[in-house]
Motif scaffolding. Structure first.
Motif, short mmCIF file in Angstrom:
data_model
loop_
_atom_site.label_atom_id
_atom_site.label_comp_id
_atom_site.label_asym_id
_atom_site.label_seq_id
_atom_site.Cartn_x
_atom_site.Cartn_y
_atom_site.Cartn_z
N ARG A 67 -8.33 -8.35 -1.28
CA ARG A 67 -8.34 -9.72 -1.83
C ARG A 67 -7.17 -10.52 -1.27
NH1 ARG A 67 -9.84 -7.67 -7.74
NH2 ARG A 67 -12.07 -7.44 -7.36
N THR A 68 -6.03 -9.84 -1.14
CA THR A 68 -4.83 -10.43 -0.55
C THR A 68 -4.43 -9.55 0.62
OG1 THR A 68 -4.11 -11.18 -2.73
CG2 THR A 68 -2.45 -11.14 -1.00
N LEU A 69 -4.22 -10.16 1.78
CA LEU A 69 -3.89 -9.37 2.96
C LEU A 69 -2.53 -8.70 2.82
CD1 LEU A 69 -5.04 -11.69 5.90
CD2 LEU A 69 -6.26 -9.78 4.86
N PRO A 70 -2.47 -7.39 3.10
CA PRO A 70 -1.17 -6.70 3.10
C PRO A 70 -0.27 -7.32 4.18
CG PRO A 70 -2.97 -5.12 3.07
CD PRO A 70 -3.57 -6.47 3.35
N ARG A 71 1.03 -7.30 3.93
CA ARG A 71 1.98 -7.87 4.89
C ARG A 71 2.73 -6.74 5.58
NH1 ARG A 71 3.29 -13.50 4.15
NH2 ARG A 71 2.07 -14.30 2.42
N GLY A 72 2.57 -6.67 6.89
CA GLY A 72 3.28 -5.67 7.68
C GLY A 72 2.47 -4.39 7.86
N GLU A 73 2.85 -3.64 8.90
CA GLU A 73 2.12 -2.42 9.26
C GLU A 73 2.16 -1.36 8.16
OE1 GLU A 73 1.97 0.93 12.80
OE2 GLU A 73 3.16 -0.88 13.11
N ASN A 74 3.31 -1.16 7.53
CA ASN A 74 3.41 -0.15 6.47
C ASN A 74 2.50 -0.49 5.29
OD1 ASN A 74 5.21 1.36 7.94
ND2 ASN A 74 7.01 0.49 6.94
N ALA A 75 2.43 -1.77 4.94
CA ALA A 75 1.57 -2.20 3.83
C ALA A 75 0.10 -1.99 4.18
CB ALA A 75 1.85 -3.66 3.49
N TRP A 76 -0.29 -2.30 5.43
CA TRP A 76 -1.68 -2.06 5.86
C TRP A 76 -1.98 -0.57 5.83
CZ3 TRP A 76 -5.96 -4.64 6.02
CH2 TRP A 76 -5.97 -6.02 6.23
N ASP A 77 -1.08 0.25 6.34
CA ASP A 77 -1.31 1.71 6.35
C ASP A 77 -1.50 2.24 4.93
OD1 ASP A 77 -1.20 1.71 9.10
OD2 ASP A 77 0.79 2.64 9.22
N ALA A 78 -0.67 1.79 4.01
CA ALA A 78 -0.79 2.22 2.61
C ALA A 78 -2.13 1.78 2.03
CB ALA A 78 0.37 1.66 1.78
N TYR A 79 -2.54 0.58 2.38
CA TYR A 79 -3.85 0.07 1.91
C TYR A 79 -4.98 0.93 2.47
CZ TYR A 79 -7.71 -2.93 0.77
OH TYR A 79 -8.90 -3.39 0.27
N MET A 80 -4.91 1.26 3.77
CA MET A 80 -5.95 2.06 4.42
C MET A 80 -6.04 3.46 3.81
SD MET A 80 -7.35 0.18 6.61
CE MET A 80 -6.91 -1.40 7.27
N GLU A 81 -4.91 4.02 3.44
CA GLU A 81 -4.89 5.36 2.82
C GLU A 81 -5.76 5.41 1.58
OE1 GLU A 81 -3.13 8.33 3.44
OE2 GLU A 81 -2.29 7.62 5.33
N LYS A 82 -5.90 4.30 0.89
CA LYS A 82 -6.69 4.26 -0.34
C LYS A 82 -8.08 3.67 -0.15
CE LYS A 82 -2.61 3.72 -3.21
NZ LYS A 82 -1.83 2.84 -4.04
N ASN A 83 -8.30 2.93 0.93
CA ASN A 83 -9.53 2.13 1.02
C ASN A 83 -10.38 2.35 2.27
OD1 ASN A 83 -9.36 0.28 -1.43
ND2 ASN A 83 -7.31 0.17 -0.56
N SER A 84 -10.02 3.27 3.15
CA SER A 84 -10.84 3.57 4.32
C SER A 84 -12.13 4.25 3.85
CB SER A 84 -10.09 4.49 5.28
OG SER A 84 -10.91 4.81 6.37
#
Length: 149
Positions: A67-84
């Protein structure tokens, strides 16, 4: 004659098996996926052949769109860990350049000219996003929609 009948039975059996797997090819090049939209079936195995036909490194990620874009590579990686979406599948398999990749992964990174095969069974219906998060690629429009019904 028995030999021909046996061959016909074997051939029809392999067609049924092959028909049970969805097969999709996705080409990645500068700032685009081809096709940009995919439609998959929940509970049915899919094999995605990925080809980097571009001149730059690209990656393939497939996840529930935030819903809100993660900011930065670490935030995207953490998001992917839960949502891939392939992480929820028990039968996920990845081969890059013909070699099996083991362990957990959240992206399929390919150099120019490389190919990969990603197989998994989508567990849930929904609308998902495929994207490349190489620097500037997502912002440049390298994303698409994957609908799982």
């Amino acid at each position: 004659m028995k030999h021909l009948t046996l061959l016909a039975i074997l051939a029809s059996t392999s067609l049924v098996h092959a028909a049970g797997t969805q097969a999709v090819t996705v080409r990645m090049s500068e700032m685009m996926f081809m096709p940009m939209n995919l439609s998959l079936k929940a509970g049915q195995k899919v094999t995605i052949t990925l080809k980097n036909t571009g001149k730059a490194d690209h990656e393939f990620q497939l996840y529930a769109k935030p819903r809100t874009l993660p900011r930065g590579e670490n935030a995207w990686d953490a998001y992917m860990e839960k949502n891939s979406i392939w992480l929820a599948s028990r039968d996920t398999a990845l081969k890059i350049a013909g070699k099996a990749v083991t362990g957990k992964f959240i992206e399929v990174a390919l150099k120019p000219g490389q190919s990969a095969t990603l197989s998994f069974t989508p567990a849930h219906a929904g609308t998902f996003e495929m994207a490349c998060h190489e620097p500037g690629h997502y912002e440049g429009g390298m994303k698409g929609t994957v609908t799982v019904k």
